[in-house]
Design an enzyme around this catalytic site. Structure first.
Site, short mmCIF file in Angstrom:
data_model
loop_
_atom_site.label_atom_id
_atom_site.label_comp_id
_atom_site.label_asym_id
_atom_site.label_seq_id
_atom_site.Cartn_x
_atom_site.Cartn_y
_atom_site.Cartn_z
N LYS A 1 0.86 -1.17 0.00
CA LYS A 1 0.00 0.00 0.00
C LYS A 1 0.91 1.23 0.00
CE LYS A 1 -1.63 2.86 2.36
NZ LYS A 1 -1.51 4.38 2.27
N GLU B 1 9.57 1.06 11.26
CA GLU B 1 10.64 2.07 11.22
C GLU B 1 9.94 3.41 11.32
OE1 GLU B 1 12.72 4.98 10.42
OE2 GLU B 1 12.67 4.32 8.33
N CYS C 1 14.19 10.52 7.93
CA CYS C 1 14.01 10.07 9.31
C CYS C 1 15.26 10.24 10.16
CB CYS C 1 13.55 8.62 9.33
SG CYS C 1 14.64 7.47 8.48
N GLU D 1 9.54 15.86 15.80
CA GLU D 1 10.14 15.64 14.48
C GLU D 1 9.58 16.67 13.51
OE1 GLU D 1 11.34 11.81 11.80
OE2 GLU D 1 9.30 11.86 12.58
#
Length: 505
Positions: A201, A276, A310, A407
């Site tokens: 997906k 992750e 990331c 973040e």
């Protein structure tokens, strides 16, 4: 690589704007139910804010069909293929990717806004590297033979114990938008190498590279159902995949909040998980560090992908004796970054993925200003027609700012001073985050470097380097940066189950 030709751009635009379907059971198919024009997802080119293409939005019935195809292929075909056959498909895929690198680089650039100077070189090369590495993996899968005492059996017969490593089953892969081609390859390659089948997906913000890569895997010789690509949003398609009782494992890359939701959705069937998730990496610069090298990495890792990475070194801790020097050089280097069309080879930084993401970055930087952070560079949106944000360098001695905890996923770095005579203090600052993906220390003192390595609470640590990724080396984080590892032996193992066999004779 050479400049992207107008013909390649035209071919990519033609592919992107054409009608798209799901790839299920080796065929391109429409949704099970016709939900009308409202069941289409618009994909924008973030460099221009213009429509790139439209893809269908899957319902739960579309996920059911894809999972059924993957299960059938797993049971009847792919899991029974020998190591040589599985390797051959991955090697062929690497060859096909190499042959279409210009098209793939252009498509990835138009889909996510990363400059073609990155997608056409380092990025596509990493796809080929991962495919070739995992092409060798099927022949490395092995169990163990264990010593077993005869006294275990009261009849005195001989015995042996051994283990088998077998493919886990059907895998659901939910991809992020910041590097969709990379994550497609990084999840599909080890799954196929292990003998699993997979349903993918893609992120709704950037689905087109995944759709095209499915075409190449079809050409590489995969049997129908081994790989299935179903576009849709996370709330419907992603959740249906995570909850599906016939999916044995979910591999997901994205935000921590979504990862937590996926864990809850998969708990009912006790799915295996590789997650992750987010990061808030610490980049620690000691007084004896090579400042020029540190600045080069900070710009490369923190700016060139517009900070949508990331492992972005968003928290820069610098010894107080050299922080003025580093801030001056870093502001100059960030200020000289070339911003422009992502298809221009001179461009070093592209846009953020969406208007909403740019607004979020703006809000976090404005909040840092209100909390007292000094803006040494940038701190504002750019009027380019796309979703660009100026590279931004902030300075503040306090790590309790919201922007030091959250973040950002934008080209924003926060510089913080410390005294290297007090390692406990900088260690505490580096680790005072709920994340634990990456960290690095910059020094020529190897004793100090290895001391810091052991103190960092992070899954990936660099010494005079940051964010290094290699398919041979396990990749993943600790704390709320995720579960499990991708790449390396551990990455392959996550798609395998261990079966213990005890034989008496």
């Amino acid at each position: 690589m050479n400049a992207i030709s107008p013909a390649t751009v035209e071919a990519v635009e033609a592919f992107a704007s054409a009608p798209h379907q799901f790839f299920v059971d080796g065929q391109w198919v429409d949704p099970v139910q016709d939900r009308g024009p409202d069941a289409l997802i618009e994909s924008l080119n973030p460099s221009t804010a213009q429509r790139l293409g439209m893809v269908p939005a899957a319902g739960t019935d579309d996920i059911d069909r894809a999972v059924a195809a993957a299960r059938r292929c797993f049971e009847e075909d792919w899991s029974r293929r020998d190591a040589r056959a599985r390797s051959a498909v991955l090697l062929k895929m690497a060859e096909l990717v190499d042959g279409q690198r210009d098209f793939l680089a252009c498509l990835e650039t138009m889909d996510i806004g990363t400059p073609v100077s990155l997608t056409g070189g380092q990025m596509v090369d990493s796809w080929i590297d991962a495919l070739e590495y995992f092409a060798g993996a099927p022949r490395r899968i092995s169990g163990e033979t264990l010593a077993s005492p005869a006294s275990w059996d009261f009849t005195g017969r001989e015995s042996s114990i051994y283990t088998l490593r077998e493919p886990l089953g059907v895998v659901g892969a939910i991809l992020p938008w910041n590097a969709p081609g990379s994550f497609f390859i990084n999840k599909v390659a080890p799954a196929l190498a292990a003998g699993c089948t997979i349903v993918i997906k893609p992120a709704e913000q950037a689905p087109l590279t995944a759709v095209y890569l499915a075409r190449l895997f079809e050409e590489a010789g995969l049997p129908p159902g081994a790989i299935n690509v179903v576009t849709g949003d996370g709330a419907t398609a992603g959740r249906a995949l995570a909850q599906h009782p016939d999916v044995d494992k979910i591999t997901f890359t994205g935000s921590t909040a979504v990862g937590q939701s996926i864990m809850r959705d998969g708990a009912g069937s006790l799915k295996r998980m590789t997650l992750e998730l987010g990061g808030k990496s610490a980049f620690v610069v000691m007084s004896d560090a090579d400042i020029d090298s540190a600045v080069q990495f900070l710009v490369m890792m923190g700016v060139f992908s517009a900070g949508q990475f990331c492992m972005c070194p968003s928290r820069v801790f610098v010894d107080k004796t050299v922080i003025d020097k580093l801030n001056e050089k870093l502001a100059a280097a960030m200020g000289s970054v070339t911003i422009g069309s992502a298809l221009d080879h001179q461009t070093q930084m592209g846009p953020l993925i969406t208007r909403e993401q740019r607004s979020r970055v703006t809000g976090l930087v404005d909040g840092a200003r209100r909390e007292g952070a000094e803006v040494l560079l940038g701190g504002h949106e750019l009027d380019t027609g796309g979703f660009h944000y100026h590279p931004t360098l902030l300075f503040h001695p306090d790590t309790r700012l919201e922007i030091a905890r959250e973040e950002v996923f934008g080209p924003v770095l926060l510089s913080v001073p410390f005294d290297e005579k007090d390692l406990d203090s900088v260690t505490q600052m580096a680790n005072e985050t709920r994340y634990g993906l990456a960290a690095s220390v910059w020094t020529n003192n190897l004793k100090l470097a290895h001391t810091m390595v052991r103190r960092f609470q992070a899954g990936i640590v660099g010494i005079n380097s940051h964010g290094f990724v290699d398919p041979r080396a396990p990749f993943g984080g600790v704390k709320q940066s995720g579960l499990g590892r991708e790449f390396g032996v551990e990455g392959l193992d996550s798609f395998l189950e261990t079966k213990t066999v005890t034989a008496f004779y």
